[in-house]
Write an enzyme that holds these catalytic residues in place. Sequence first.
Site, PDB file in Angstrom:
ATOM      1  N   ALA A 237       1.108  -1.119   0.026  1.00 47.14           N
ATOM      2  CA  ALA A 237       0.060   0.011  -0.016  1.00 47.14           C
ATOM      3  C   ALA A 237       0.821   1.253   0.019  1.00 47.14           C
ATOM      4  CB  ALA A 237      -0.875  -0.003   1.377  1.00 47.14           C
ATOM      5  N   LYS A 238       0.436   2.240  -0.246  1.00 42.64           N
ATOM      6  CA  LYS A 238       1.191   3.529  -0.194  1.00 42.64           C
ATOM      7  C   LYS A 238       0.116   4.776   0.017  1.00 42.64           C
ATOM      8  CE  LYS A 238       5.406   4.933   0.169  1.00 42.64           C
ATOM      9  NZ  LYS A 238       6.393   4.018   0.468  1.00 42.64           N
ATOM     10  N   GLY A 239       0.519   5.891   0.394  1.00 43.55           N
ATOM     11  CA  GLY A 239      -0.469   7.029   0.765  1.00 43.55           C
ATOM     12  C   GLY A 239       0.522   8.071   0.434  1.00 43.55           C
TER      13      GLY A 239
END
Length: 548
Positions: A237-239
């Site tokens: 994931a990444k944000g």
Amino acid sequence: MPAHAITVLMIEDNPIHARLIQNLLDASDLTYDLLTADSLAKGIERLDQGKIDVVLLDLVLPDSAEIATLESVRAAAPDIPIIVLTSLDDVSLAAKAVEAGAQDYLIKTDVNSMLLARSIHYAIERFRALSGEWDAPMFRLAQQQFLKAAQIMGLDDNIRERLLFPQRTHVVTLPFRRDEYNLVETVFGYRVQHLLTMGPTKGGIRYHEDVNLGETSALAMWMTWKCALMNLPFGGAKGGVRIDPTELSRRELQRLTRRYTSEIINIIGPDKDIPAPDMGTDEQVMAWIMDTYSQQAGYTVPGVVTGKPVVLGGSLGRKEATGRGLVYLIEAAAKHIGLSLNEASAVVQGFGNVGSNTVRFLEEDGVKVVAVSDVTTGIYNANGLSLQSLIDYIAENRFLKGYPEGDEVSNEELLELPCDILAPAALQNQITGENADRVTCKMLAEGANGPTTLEADEILNNKGVFILPDVLGNAGGVTVSYFEWVQDTQNYMWSLKEINNRLHEILLDAFERTVARSVGDNIDMRTAALIEGINRVTQAKLLRGVFP
Ligand code: NAD
């Protein structure tokens, strides 16, 4: 498949191939109208008349050859997806085609009617999304790397299509109040979960003015391969938030962080998705996220983020883990290529968390660090730089600009300085087809994500540079994040010695598996590392099956 008829323009000069392709389309479940052109000029003429949904393009035509063909069609019709359908089974040409904007690269002898129909369908779907926020160079790089690995390993087409795009994306706009009370800024925020198959998702949060959906998706995809390569029970994931954090006061940063957390609160959690620091965020930002989440839950939830301060349930060794891990791998790689570290020199780009800790552990190994840089400048001293003196200067001046014990060099010049080890630890897209020829190191140790383009990879590999690719090189961070999550889950703290020993063991195991695959299959280290990760994900996907 869509019910309405798709207008396909086939640009193909070989009448037998054209007939075969039409037969494949006829045998598929696609409803289509087929237009044909047997030269580039006729194809472009037909495109000018409009109403084409997708182009099937042969790269070798009587009036154009290879990548120039694609470039001409793309220039004539930038808003139409192009699928290259060629006889040229060439990995590097395929990569160039994706770089030049092709949605897919199919080899005529491998294609069947279902594969062709799916490729057309997905190309149209992907192109719709790309014309929104997706089209970032970094996302193209991540897709190119994945497609190259998939082609070499002969990846199942169902899995290939499934992994090429993230599983969940969450785009938000969020307001935060500036210190000047009446001023409210609205910014874009993202959280992307690439793969939910392996367990909760895991990945950092980046605050930077270039953040967008494509970049966040690329980083999420790389996290998937990294976690799988390390055998960690996470998907990627990444944000991020599109903002320059260096322009914010601490109070503004806190308000922004708390509001961003509120916007993504339903999709994060210790069993769902666990953020961590990345560029522009740190322990303090993680503490605010943890506090905001805990306020909503009604009790303290340390496991919602990793990379938080130790006093809040953070792990010993997490802060320096990415740099420490990179240096563990540099030690292993040096042994592998016969480089004596206490006679070696290094250049490190970026002097934030990853860069400064890389310098620290390289210095402990006796490596002479001759140059470092940050966003303001590079500093070069052929006799070596002192970490303590650099840290003291930054503490006082915030940036490296003006540091007196060395000569100023630009970030571009820094990459070309003579050295044994080059460690990019700042931004993506630093070593490209343009400068790779002038990079002189023996080992490229990637602390940053995506610092090297595929074209540069090829040049460096041909020059015999040993590459520690990002998914391996900077995996120390997520590995100790995993330890932090385990400790939070168990309410049990490990000693620093235990953490470093376990980190060393996991990284070395991944290094040895990657080298063995690279040597055994005669492929470059990056592709070997990706295939290790993709293989694990593929096994998990096949075992879980498709619901319902
Ligand atoms: P950071 O914000 O702590 O530091 C970034 C550094 O890069 C700073 O010194 C900044 O001045 C410099 N920089 C920014 N723009 C630059 C430019 N245009 N040219 C040269 N230098 C520039 O970030 P970080 O956490 O050290 O992350 C650096 C890289 O490492 C990123 O690619 C990140 O994705 C990757 N990474 C970080 C971690 C982690 O645990 N923090 C883990 C894995 C990978």
